[in-house]
Design an enzyme around this catalytic site. Structure first.
Site, mmCIF file in Angstrom:
data_model
loop_
_atom_site.group_PDB
_atom_site.id
_atom_site.type_symbol
_atom_site.label_atom_id
_atom_site.label_comp_id
_atom_site.label_asym_id
_atom_site.label_seq_id
_atom_site.Cartn_x
_atom_site.Cartn_y
_atom_site.Cartn_z
ATOM 1 N N TYR A 194 0.854 -1.207 0.000
ATOM 2 C CA TYR A 194 0.000 0.000 0.000
ATOM 3 C C TYR A 194 0.879 1.243 0.000
ATOM 4 C CZ TYR A 194 0.775 1.018 5.001
ATOM 5 O OH TYR A 194 1.335 1.340 6.223
ATOM 6 N N CYS A 195 0.268 2.366 -0.429
ATOM 7 C CA CYS A 195 0.999 3.636 -0.407
ATOM 8 C C CYS A 195 0.090 4.749 0.111
ATOM 9 C CB CYS A 195 1.616 3.952 -1.766
ATOM 10 S SG CYS A 195 0.503 3.850 -3.186
ATOM 11 N N ARG A 196 -0.220 5.740 -0.729
ATOM 12 C CA ARG A 196 -0.956 6.916 -0.242
ATOM 13 C C ARG A 196 -2.438 6.916 -0.602
ATOM 14 N NH1 ARG A 196 3.921 10.557 -2.605
ATOM 15 N NH2 ARG A 196 5.331 10.492 -0.796
ATOM 16 N N CYS A 233 -2.257 7.113 -5.983
ATOM 17 C CA CYS A 233 -0.827 6.851 -5.804
ATOM 18 C C CYS A 233 -0.499 5.540 -6.513
ATOM 19 C CB CYS A 233 -0.486 6.768 -4.312
ATOM 20 S SG CYS A 233 1.235 6.348 -3.980
#
Length: 219
Positions: free
Chosen positions: A178-180, A184
Site C-alpha cells: 500500500y501507499c498513499r 498513488c
C-alpha cells in the site's frame, strides 16, 4: 447595515481566506503530501518537482492561512498540517470533485486502468487475513511517512529500496503493498515488480487514513 449583516460579511470573509489559499493545485498537492506526515521543504520539492523557492512560497501562503505549521530540525525547516481536521477536509474535497466533475472521474479511471490485471484487497479482507497471519503488509511510501503513521503490522520497504530487498521477502506468504491511496501508483509498481519476480502480491488501494477510519467504524 444591520448588525447581523455585518457579522455575516465578516464571517464569510474569514471563510474565504482558506478558499483563496486553496486556489492553487500545487498547494493542494502539498497539503496531500503533508497529510502523510511532516516533511522538509527539500522533500516536498523532490515529490512535486517544484523548485525549493516555489515550494517555500506556497508553504508561506498555507502558513498564513493557518493550514500548516513549521519547526526547525537541524538545518531543515519541517512542515506539517496544523490540524488533523484538514485530512478530513481534503478527503471531502476529493469526494466532491469526483462527484461533480467528469474530468476527475476520467483521471481516476486512468489510475484504475494502471492496476488492471493486479489483485486488489479490501480493508475488511486485509484485517481478517492479517489477524490470521496469512499476509505480509508492505508500506512502500518513504520511510519518514511510515514513521509518522502506518497500518499496524506493516513493515517499511520504500519503493526505492524494494528491488534490493526482494530476496529477503518470504516466498510462502502473500504480500500486500500500500501507499498513499487511490491516486498513488507506488503500490501498483511494487506489485508489478513482486509479481515479475515470482512472488504472490496484491494491492491495497486504501490509505493509512482509510484504515484508521475503518477501524473506528468497526470497533
Amino acid at each position: 447595515m444591520s448588525k447581523e449583516r455585518e457579522l455575516k460579511d465578516s464571517l464569510y470573509q474569514e471563510f474565504a481566506r482558506i478558499g483563496k489559499s486553496l486556489s492553487s493545485p500545487k498547494r493542494l498537492e502539498l497539503l496531500d503530501l503533508l497529510s502523510q506526515g511532516p516533511k522538509s521543504v527539500e522533500e516536498l520539492s523532490k515529490a512535486t518537482t517544484m523548485s525549493v523557492a516555489n515550494v517555500s512560497q506556497h508553504l508561506q501562503t498555507l502558513f498564513k492561512s493557518k493550514l500548516v505549521t513549521s519547526h526547525k530540525k537541524g538545518n531543515y525547516v519541517i512542515y506539517e498540517l496544523m490540524d488533523e481536521v484538514i485530512v478530513d477536509f481534503l478527503k471531502a474535497l476529493h469526494t466532491l470533485s469526483e462527484k461533480q466533475y467528469m474530468e476527475v472521474q476520467q483521471i481516476k479511471q486512468a489510475f484504475i486502468n494502471e492496476n488492471q490485471g493486479l489483485n486488489d484487497i479490501s480493508l475488511e479482507e486485509l484485517n481478517e487475513r492479517m489477524e490470521e497471519g496469512e499476509i505480509l503488509l508492505l508500506d512502500v511510501r518513504p520511510k519518514t511517512e511510515y514513521e509518522s503513521n502506518h497500518i499496524p503490522g506493516a513493515i517499511s520497504v520504500p519503493m526505492d529500496e524494494l528491488t534490493e530487498r526482494i530476496s529477503s521477502l518470504p516466498k510462502n506468504k502473500e504480500i500486500v503493498a500500500y501507499c498513499r491511496g487511490t491516486y498513488c501508483l507506488m503500490s501498483t509498481e511494487a506489485v508489478k515488480l513482486l509479481n515479475d519476480r515470482g512472488l504472490e502480491a496484491s494491492r491495497l488501494q486504501k490509505s493509512v487514513q482509510d484504515w484508521h477510519q475503518y477501524q473506528s467504524e468497526h470497533s
